[in-house]
Design a protein around this motif. Structure first.
Motif, PDB file in Angstrom:
ATOM      1  N   ARG A  17     -16.190 -30.063 -19.311  1.00  0.00           N
ATOM      2  CA  ARG A  17     -15.928 -30.259 -17.895  1.00  0.00           C
ATOM      3  C   ARG A  17     -14.461 -30.592 -17.625  1.00  0.00           C
ATOM      4  NH1 ARG A  17     -20.173 -31.401 -14.326  1.00  0.00           N
ATOM      5  NH2 ARG A  17     -18.742 -32.756 -13.178  1.00  0.00           N
ATOM      6  N   GLY A  18     -14.059 -30.334 -16.399  1.00  0.00           N
ATOM      7  CA  GLY A  18     -12.715 -30.673 -15.967  1.00  0.00           C
ATOM      8  C   GLY A  18     -12.668 -30.677 -14.450  1.00  0.00           C
ATOM      9  N   GLU A  19     -11.475 -30.771 -13.900  1.00  0.00           N
ATOM     10  CA  GLU A  19     -11.269 -30.720 -12.464  1.00  0.00           C
ATOM     11  C   GLU A  19     -10.061 -29.850 -12.152  1.00  0.00           C
ATOM     12  OE1 GLU A  19     -10.772 -34.667 -10.926  1.00  0.00           O
ATOM     13  OE2 GLU A  19     -12.927 -34.910 -10.546  1.00  0.00           O
ATOM     14  N   ILE A  20     -10.082 -29.204 -11.008  1.00  0.00           N
ATOM     15  CA  ILE A  20      -8.902 -28.496 -10.520  1.00  0.00           C
ATOM     16  C   ILE A  20      -8.623 -28.946  -9.102  1.00  0.00           C
ATOM     17  CG2 ILE A  20      -9.380 -26.469 -11.953  1.00  0.00           C
ATOM     18  CD1 ILE A  20     -10.029 -25.037  -9.227  1.00  0.00           C
ATOM     19  N   GLU A  21      -7.385 -28.793  -8.692  1.00  0.00           N
ATOM     20  CA  GLU A  21      -6.975 -29.135  -7.336  1.00  0.00           C
ATOM     21  C   GLU A  21      -6.254 -27.945  -6.715  1.00  0.00           C
ATOM     22  OE1 GLU A  21      -4.602 -32.649  -7.390  1.00  0.00           O
ATOM     23  OE2 GLU A  21      -6.157 -33.908  -8.306  1.00  0.00           O
ATOM     24  N   PHE A  22      -6.500 -27.746  -5.425  1.00  0.00           N
ATOM     25  CA  PHE A  22      -5.808 -26.685  -4.698  1.00  0.00           C
ATOM     26  C   PHE A  22      -5.833 -27.029  -3.216  1.00  0.00           C
ATOM     27  CE2 PHE A  22     -10.240 -25.438  -4.989  1.00  0.00           C
ATOM     28  CZ  PHE A  22     -10.547 -24.979  -3.710  1.00  0.00           C
ATOM     29  N   ARG A  30     -10.479 -30.976  -4.481  1.00  0.00           N
ATOM     30  CA  ARG A  30     -10.583 -31.318  -5.901  1.00  0.00           C
ATOM     31  C   ARG A  30     -12.015 -31.012  -6.323  1.00  0.00           C
ATOM     32  NH1 ARG A  30      -9.113 -37.265  -7.855  1.00  0.00           N
ATOM     33  NH2 ARG A  30      -6.993 -36.458  -7.491  1.00  0.00           N
ATOM     34  N   LEU A  31     -12.181 -30.025  -7.193  1.00  0.00           N
ATOM     35  CA  LEU A  31     -13.511 -29.556  -7.557  1.00  0.00           C
ATOM     36  C   LEU A  31     -13.746 -29.691  -9.057  1.00  0.00           C
ATOM     37  CD1 LEU A  31     -13.842 -26.278  -5.443  1.00  0.00           C
ATOM     38  CD2 LEU A  31     -14.306 -28.634  -4.759  1.00  0.00           C
ATOM     39  N   ALA A  32     -14.986 -29.978  -9.398  1.00  0.00           N
ATOM     40  CA  ALA A  32     -15.393 -30.009 -10.798  1.00  0.00           C
ATOM     41  C   ALA A  32     -15.536 -28.585 -11.320  1.00  0.00           C
ATOM     42  CB  ALA A  32     -16.716 -30.754 -10.935  1.00  0.00           C
ATOM     43  N   VAL A  33     -15.093 -28.362 -12.545  1.00  0.00           N
ATOM     44  CA  VAL A  33     -15.204 -27.064 -13.198  1.00  0.00           C
ATOM     45  C   VAL A  33     -15.774 -27.290 -14.603  1.00  0.00           C
ATOM     46  CG1 VAL A  33     -13.297 -26.036 -11.900  1.00  0.00           C
ATOM     47  CG2 VAL A  33     -12.828 -27.187 -14.064  1.00  0.00           C
ATOM     48  N   ALA A  34     -16.137 -26.192 -15.259  1.00  0.00           N
ATOM     49  CA  ALA A  34     -16.667 -26.315 -16.609  1.00  0.00           C
ATOM     50  C   ALA A  34     -16.539 -24.983 -17.332  1.00  0.00           C
ATOM     51  CB  ALA A  34     -18.131 -26.764 -16.587  1.00  0.00           C
ATOM     52  N   SER A  35     -16.522 -25.052 -18.648  1.00  0.00           N
ATOM     53  CA  SER A  35     -16.502 -23.847 -19.466  1.00  0.00           C
ATOM     54  C   SER A  35     -17.743 -23.010 -19.181  1.00  0.00           C
ATOM     55  CB  SER A  35     -16.470 -24.242 -20.940  1.00  0.00           C
ATOM     56  OG  SER A  35     -17.533 -25.152 -21.229  1.00  0.00           O
ATOM     57  N   GLY A  36     -17.643 -21.705 -19.408  1.00  0.00           N
ATOM     58  CA  GLY A  36     -18.757 -20.812 -19.155  1.00  0.00           C
ATOM     59  C   GLY A  36     -18.896 -20.383 -17.715  1.00  0.00           C
ATOM     60  N   VAL A  37     -17.928 -20.791 -16.872  1.00  0.00           N
ATOM     61  CA  VAL A  37     -17.919 -20.434 -15.451  1.00  0.00           C
ATOM     62  C   VAL A  37     -16.582 -19.765 -15.143  1.00  0.00           C
ATOM     63  CG1 VAL A  37     -18.016 -21.325 -13.087  1.00  0.00           C
ATOM     64  CG2 VAL A  37     -19.482 -22.305 -14.847  1.00  0.00           C
ATOM     65  N   PHE A  38     -16.612 -18.760 -14.292  1.00  0.00           N
ATOM     66  CA  PHE A  38     -15.428 -17.962 -13.992  1.00  0.00           C
ATOM     67  C   PHE A  38     -14.244 -18.829 -13.556  1.00  0.00           C
ATOM     68  CE2 PHE A  38     -13.122 -15.488 -10.601  1.00  0.00           C
ATOM     69  CZ  PHE A  38     -12.436 -14.664 -11.471  1.00  0.00           C
ATOM     70  N   SER A  39     -13.091 -18.574 -14.173  1.00  0.00           N
ATOM     71  CA  SER A  39     -11.817 -19.201 -13.813  1.00  0.00           C
ATOM     72  C   SER A  39     -11.901 -20.721 -13.761  1.00  0.00           C
ATOM     73  CB  SER A  39     -11.327 -18.654 -12.463  1.00  0.00           C
ATOM     74  OG  SER A  39      -9.964 -18.995 -12.254  1.00  0.00           O
ATOM     75  N   GLY A  71     -19.297 -18.860  -8.378  1.00  0.00           N
ATOM     76  CA  GLY A  71     -18.647 -19.629  -9.430  1.00  0.00           C
ATOM     77  C   GLY A  71     -18.911 -21.113  -9.214  1.00  0.00           C
ATOM     78  N   TYR A  72     -17.869 -21.925  -9.343  1.00  0.00           N
ATOM     79  CA  TYR A  72     -18.044 -23.372  -9.142  1.00  0.00           C
ATOM     80  C   TYR A  72     -17.905 -23.772  -7.670  1.00  0.00           C
ATOM     81  CZ  TYR A  72     -12.952 -23.031  -9.520  1.00  0.00           C
ATOM     82  OH  TYR A  72     -11.642 -22.655  -9.352  1.00  0.00           O
ATOM     83  N   GLY A  73     -17.729 -22.771  -6.791  1.00  0.00           N
ATOM     84  CA  GLY A  73     -17.834 -23.027  -5.362  1.00  0.00           C
ATOM     85  C   GLY A  73     -16.585 -23.171  -4.540  1.00  0.00           C
ATOM     86  N   PRO A  74     -15.420 -22.701  -4.964  1.00  0.00           N
ATOM     87  CA  PRO A  74     -14.239 -22.913  -4.114  1.00  0.00           C
ATOM     88  C   PRO A  74     -14.343 -22.249  -2.748  1.00  0.00           C
ATOM     89  CG  PRO A  74     -13.738 -21.407  -5.935  1.00  0.00           C
ATOM     90  CD  PRO A  74     -15.073 -22.019  -6.221  1.00  0.00           C
ATOM     91  N   ILE A  75     -14.850 -21.012  -2.697  1.00  0.00           N
ATOM     92  CA  ILE A  75     -14.956 -20.331  -1.403  1.00  0.00           C
ATOM     93  C   ILE A  75     -15.980 -21.037  -0.528  1.00  0.00           C
ATOM     94  CG2 ILE A  75     -15.637 -18.191  -0.258  1.00  0.00           C
ATOM     95  CD1 ILE A  75     -14.467 -16.651  -2.637  1.00  0.00           C
ATOM     96  N   ALA A  76     -17.145 -21.345  -1.090  1.00  0.00           N
ATOM     97  CA  ALA A  76     -18.191 -22.012  -0.310  1.00  0.00           C
ATOM     98  C   ALA A  76     -17.706 -23.342   0.240  1.00  0.00           C
ATOM     99  CB  ALA A  76     -19.436 -22.222  -1.182  1.00  0.00           C
ATOM    100  N   CYS A  77     -16.981 -24.095  -0.558  1.00  0.00           N
ATOM    101  CA  CYS A  77     -16.485 -25.393  -0.098  1.00  0.00           C
ATOM    102  C   CYS A  77     -15.474 -25.241   1.025  1.00  0.00           C
ATOM    103  CB  CYS A  77     -15.881 -26.163  -1.270  1.00  0.00           C
ATOM    104  SG  CYS A  77     -17.105 -26.791  -2.448  1.00  0.00           S
ATOM    105  N   VAL A  78     -14.604 -24.248   0.928  1.00  0.00           N
ATOM    106  CA  VAL A  78     -13.627 -24.017   1.994  1.00  0.00           C
ATOM    107  C   VAL A  78     -14.330 -23.577   3.275  1.00  0.00           C
ATOM    108  CG1 VAL A  78     -11.717 -22.531   2.736  1.00  0.00           C
ATOM    109  CG2 VAL A  78     -11.705 -23.537   0.438  1.00  0.00           C
TER     110      VAL A  78
END
Length: 201
Positions: A17-22, A30-39, A71-78
């Motif tokens: 697991r990790g986090e990315i910010e944009f 700030r969203l949680a991300v993880a291996s095995g998921v796109f980008s 994926g981990y939901g960046p579009i849905a969250c926006v």
């Protein structure tokens, strides 16, 4: 190298697991991300171009939207942040992606589902997608043929496609099926396409 792909239903990659910010439209995420998921290491450049160049919904929008291949939901969250009264379906075949999207979209009007879990009678005012071009042209076309017909009569689909992975050929193919397609932007090797239904005769 692992043969596991981000479009696998059940990723084999060990969970890291990790986090990315944009930032999009002046808002920070700030969203949680993880291996095995796109980008998982960053906001995908294609997704970034899509969110920057396509027509984000306004705060007054109350329709139904689909984030296809969430994926981990960046579009849905926006989308859910920009239009908090709207309903957003976030769909992905990847179970780990769905778990992350549910976590990242907690408290928002986002329904996370596998493709089979979306009710057949639901139509969408907007479809947003950075589709998985690496699955191959046949699978990509099948994806479009499955979901684009679920656009509402006056609905719009926003797609981002890598030019080198079939962006222009997809544009031509969609026109051949009778869709109205407009290239809204071309940036960093990505095409942003606006797809609407057939014009009335």
């Amino acid at each position: 190298m692992s043969s596991d792909h981000y479009f696998s239903a059940e990723p084999d990659a060990p969970l890291k697991r990790g986090e990315i910010e944009f930032s999009v439209a002046g808002k920070d995420y700030r969203l949680a991300v993880a291996s095995g998921v796109f980008s998982a290491g960053r906001l995908d450049p294609g997704t970034a171009v899509l969110l920057r160049k396509a027509g984000l919904p306004t705060v007054t929008f109350e329709g139904t939207m689909l984030d296809l291949g969430c994926g981990y939901g960046p579009i849905a969250c926006v989308l859910a942040t920009e239009a908090p009264a709207a309903t957003v379906y976030a769909v992905d075949v990847n179970s780990r992606a769905r778990e992350l999207t549910a976590e990242n979209a907690k408290g928002k009007r986002v329904t996370v589902a596998s493709p089979e879990e979306v009710p057949d009678d639901v139509t969408f005012d907007q479809i947003w997608s950075n589709p998985p071009t690496h699955v191959g042209k046949a699978e990509l076309h099948a994806l479009m043929e499955r979901w684009l017909p679920r656009l509402a009569p006056d609905g719009v689909a926003w797609l981002v496609i890598n030019r080198n992975l079939g962006g222009d050929s997809l544009h031509t193919w969609l026109i051949g099926l009778g869709w109205q397609v407009e290239r809204i932007a071309s940036q960093r090797g990505f095409r942003v396409l606006k797809v609407t239904g057939k014009s009335a005769d």
